[in-house]
Design a protein around this motif. Structure first.
Motif, PDB file in Angstrom:
ATOM      1  N   ASN B 144       0.836  -1.190   0.000  1.00 23.51           N
ATOM      2  CA  ASN B 144       0.000   0.000   0.000  1.00 23.51           C
ATOM      3  C   ASN B 144       0.878   1.250   0.000  1.00 23.51           C
ATOM      4  O   ASN B 144       1.726   1.406   0.888  1.00 23.51           O
ATOM      5  CB  ASN B 144      -0.899  -0.013   1.247  1.00 23.51           C
ATOM      6  N   PRO B 145       0.715   2.150  -0.974  1.00 27.42           N
ATOM      7  CA  PRO B 145       1.571   3.333  -1.067  1.00 27.42           C
ATOM      8  C   PRO B 145       1.525   4.226   0.187  1.00 27.42           C
ATOM      9  O   PRO B 145       2.477   4.956   0.450  1.00 27.42           O
ATOM     10  CB  PRO B 145       1.017   4.086  -2.273  1.00 27.42           C
ATOM     11  N   TRP B 146       0.458   4.143   0.981  1.00 24.73           N
ATOM     12  CA  TRP B 146       0.350   4.964   2.186  1.00 24.73           C
ATOM     13  C   TRP B 146       1.135   4.385   3.340  1.00 24.73           C
ATOM     14  O   TRP B 146       1.475   5.090   4.290  1.00 24.73           O
ATOM     15  CB  TRP B 146      -1.121   5.140   2.589  1.00 24.73           C
ATOM     16  N   VAL B 163      -2.385   3.561  -9.120  1.00 24.28           N
ATOM     17  CA  VAL B 163      -2.995   4.897  -9.198  1.00 24.28           C
ATOM     18  C   VAL B 163      -2.640   5.711  -7.958  1.00 24.28           C
ATOM     19  O   VAL B 163      -2.279   6.889  -8.056  1.00 24.28           O
ATOM     20  CB  VAL B 163      -4.533   4.792  -9.379  1.00 24.28           C
ATOM     21  N   ALA B 164      -2.697   5.079  -6.781  1.00 23.53           N
ATOM     22  CA  ALA B 164      -2.392   5.800  -5.538  1.00 23.53           C
ATOM     23  C   ALA B 164      -0.928   6.247  -5.502  1.00 23.53           C
ATOM     24  O   ALA B 164      -0.603   7.272  -4.910  1.00 23.53           O
ATOM     25  CB  ALA B 164      -2.712   4.920  -4.338  1.00 23.53           C
ATOM     26  N   ILE B 189      -8.330   6.253  -3.131  1.00 25.30           N
ATOM     27  CA  ILE B 189      -8.648   6.725  -4.487  1.00 25.30           C
ATOM     28  C   ILE B 189     -10.111   6.406  -4.818  1.00 25.30           C
ATOM     29  O   ILE B 189     -10.844   5.892  -3.975  1.00 25.30           O
ATOM     30  CB  ILE B 189      -7.700   6.096  -5.548  1.00 25.30           C
ATOM     31  N   VAL B 190     -10.506   6.728  -6.050  1.00 23.52           N
ATOM     32  CA  VAL B 190     -11.872   6.492  -6.499  1.00 23.52           C
ATOM     33  C   VAL B 190     -11.927   5.156  -7.256  1.00 23.52           C
ATOM     34  O   VAL B 190     -11.071   4.891  -8.104  1.00 23.52           O
ATOM     35  CB  VAL B 190     -12.331   7.624  -7.454  1.00 23.52           C
ATOM     36  N   ILE B 483      -1.773  13.022  -1.786  1.00 26.68           N
ATOM     37  CA  ILE B 483      -0.996  12.011  -2.511  1.00 26.68           C
ATOM     38  C   ILE B 483      -0.029  11.343  -1.541  1.00 26.68           C
ATOM     39  O   ILE B 483       0.633  12.028  -0.746  1.00 26.68           O
ATOM     40  CB  ILE B 483      -0.246  12.664  -3.695  1.00 26.68           C
ATOM     41  N   ALA B 484       0.040  10.025  -1.588  1.00 24.63           N
ATOM     42  CA  ALA B 484       0.931   9.289  -0.692  1.00 24.63           C
ATOM     43  C   ALA B 484       2.378   9.636  -0.992  1.00 24.63           C
ATOM     44  O   ALA B 484       2.764   9.706  -2.159  1.00 24.63           O
ATOM     45  CB  ALA B 484       0.708   7.787  -0.869  1.00 24.63           C
ATOM     46  N   SER B 485       3.165   9.860   0.050  1.00 27.70           N
ATOM     47  CA  SER B 485       4.596  10.041  -0.207  1.00 27.70           C
ATOM     48  C   SER B 485       5.268   8.708   0.073  1.00 27.70           C
ATOM     49  O   SER B 485       5.133   8.137   1.154  1.00 27.70           O
ATOM     50  CB  SER B 485       5.170  11.164   0.659  1.00 27.70           C
TER      51      SER B 485
END
Lengths: 98, 488
Positions: B144-146, B163-164, B189-190, B483-485
């Motif tokens: 998970n990018p987060w 996308v994330a 995201i959507v 936006i995830a860093s």
């Protein structure tokens, strides 16, 4: 009543799925857990309710019986593990010498 | 410009049309972004960089020649790896399809290719789309990018994570019990699951044919409308893809007005297992819609408690039938052990399928076997009718229903070792597939640094109202702009 290992083996045969002995154990317990959860369906009041196979009403879809281009045979066979003479090759299904 | 990858598809499209950037420039920016973030995120099974550059060059040539182009022309996109792509490896994240190169493309893939979209790769997912975390992929997990120690959700976890992580502005996933909406929620995201029959399933490797539907991922609602517009509509290759007029989704998200709209909140969706922080984030959305003029009421869908159980009869039953085709004869893996015809099939399937897929084939075979059909399969289909009827009644009163997308934010990789616990992650999304309705998840807040999504459920073929409501919400909020860093 929980499924026995033998019953799980029988289902695996019907499903054409070879399971190793340790897998039989794991599958038995996973299946029994899931079946236990699924049993909540027995509480639903479904008398006189007709079943739904598709959520959106669809009827037979017809088209004209005309010839349209389709995959070339060699293309259709291109992913086959084994092919010969334009056919998929499978192991012999009859016993004995041919 | 170094941060082209933070553009939405709609923004990038405008710049492409104005000649401010070229499709090759945009594509290269995303490829670089994938190069940088992929070691951390691992969203892709196969990357198609050469193909992407070629497609982008073609779009640039067409634009120079003055051709009239789709708004998607030159926009990079990722495709879930259960969508057939002619000439490009398509594995469905399974070992049994480790070498499968489809001889044709899915209808959605053809439509996007015709629109000039740029394919950068095939996204990771749970094997044959069975799972809720992408941990069931035969190849690797996606992070998970987060928070890289957490799952992206699933089954379309690679599409959502890509996308994330801004590796692409758009991607496609598939949703059988929540596989688009739940990862969209986990990744902030959507994600939209269209009405059953809105989008062609031709070329989607089938899991449960009466439930599967392909849909878009994006960072904002305008991009969701853009991608849905491109893929929706009748296809003679899929007899369940209905010939129902396609709305103008982009106009639905422009100047959205939800005054007087009736919103129902089914209380059963806030029951056991839903984290209180998630419930409050979701209820805050209801208050925002109310502030914008919607009429919000609580309501009841009492058969919701049976949905998960009915799903785990119907979906495995359909899966056991659909996956019978993988027998080592026509494509994919063939066991090298010599064992005759039935033995070949058994060994190939035993070697080629992962544990979760085997479990679903087993349960499906069992519930369809002689003596059990009425007790399980028929009963589950009757329960499906109850669920549909309750939605029908609710939609006589309400325009949309509002629920959590998932009971909790993303969990840690490896955390849910009990498959039954994992399945509860889909408890809010499954009923929507059972009834064939459209559902969307959009970001509505954060809990402990992880994104949370709200789900809107709509009437059949009324995606426009879902999009309008989401657009109205996004005008007043900023969650979707975060936006995830990603730690490098």
């Amino acid at each position: 009543m929980p499924l026995t290992s033998d019953e799980v083996r029988k289902v695996a045969l019907l499903a054409r799925l070879e399971l190793q002995d340790d897998e039989i154990e794991k599958q038995s317990s996973a299946l029994n857990n899931l079946l236990e959860h699924i049993n909540v369906l027995q509480n639903a009041d479904i008398e006189l309710v007709s079943p739904t196979s598709h959520s959106i009403p669809v009827v037979n879809v017809l088209r004209s019986d005309s010839i349209v281009p389709s995959l070339d045979r060699s293309v259709a066979l291109s992913n086959a593990p084994e092919a010969r003479d334009g056919c998929f090759l499978v192991p012999r299904i009859m016993d004995g010498d041919a | 410009m170094s941060d082209l990858y933070t553009l939405t598809a709609n923004e990038a499209s405008r710049m492409l049309q104005a000649g401010e950037i070229s499709a090759v420039e945009l594509t290269e920016a995303y490829i670089k972004r994938i190069d940088e973030t992929e070691p951390s995120v691992q969203a892709f099974i196969t990357r198609t960089t050469e193909l992407a550059i070629k497609q982008a060059e073609q779009v640039d040539r067409q634009r120079q020649a003055g051709d009239s182009l789709s708004p998607l022309a030159g926009i990079p996109i990722a495709l879930k790896d259960n969508l057939c792509t002619e000439g490009v490896l398509t594995t469905a994240a399974s070992r049994i399809l480790h070498n499968f190169v489809p001889p044709y493309s899915a209808t959605v893939v053809n439509r996007l290719a015709d629109a000039g979209a740029v394919f950068v790769g095939k996204a990771n997912c749970d094997e044959f789309a069975m799972g809720s975390s992408t941990e069931n992929s035969a190849y690797h997990v996606t992070n998970n990018p987060w928070d890289l120690s957490r799952v992206p959700g699933g089954s379309s976890g690679g599409s959502a994570a890509a996308v994330a992580a801004c590796q692409v502005p758009l991607s496609l996933g598939s949703d059988t019990g929540g596989s688009i909406r739940q990862p969209a929620s986990y990744c902030g995201i959507v994600g939209l699951k269209p009405t059953y029959g809105r989008v062609s399933r031709f070329g989607l490797i089938a899991y449960a044919s009466s439930l599967d539907q392909i849909g878009p991922f994006s960072r904002d609602i305008t991009d969701c409308a853009l991608l849905l517009q491109a893929i929706a509509g009748h296809d003679p290759h899929d007899s369940t893809c209905l010939d129902v007029p396609v709305s103008d989704y982009l106009s639905a998200v422009r100047n959205p007005d939800i005054r007087g709209m009736k919103v129902g909140i089914p209380e059963e969706y806030f029951g056991q297992g839903v984290a209180s922080e998630v419930a409050s984030a979701v209820l805050a959305v209801a208050r925002e819609l109310e502030a914008q003029g919607a009429v919000v009421e609580h309501c009841h869908l009492p058969s919701t408690c049976y949905a998960l159980a009915a799903y785990y009869v119907i979906a495995p039953a359909e899966c056991s039938s659909n996956l019978a085709r993988f027998d080592g004869v026509k494509y994919g893996l063939r066991s090298t052990e010599l064992a005759g015809h039935i033995g070949l099939s058994e060994k190939t399937r035993g070697e080629g399928f992962g544990a979760e897929v085997k479990q679903r084939i087993m349960i499906g075979t069992y519930v369809l076997s002689a003596g059990y059909y009425d007790a399980y399969y028929r009963r589950a289909q009757q329960v499906r009718t109850l669920i549909r009827n309750e939605f029908d009644q609710a939609f006589e009163k309400y325009d949309i229903l509002l629920t959590p997308t998932a009971p909790t934010p993303a969990f840690r990789t490896g955390e849910k070792s009990d498959p039954m616990q994992m399945k509860l992650a889909d408890v809010c999304t499954i009923p929507v597939n059972m009834a064939g309705l459209p559902g969307i998840s959009i970001p509505c807040g954060f809990v402990d640094g992880m994104p949370v999504g709200v789900q809107f459920i709509g009437k059949a073929f009324d995606e426009a109202t879902l999009l309008k409501t989401a657009a109205s919400y996004q005008l007043a909020t900023n969650w979707h702009k975060r936006i995830a860093s990603i730690p490098g």
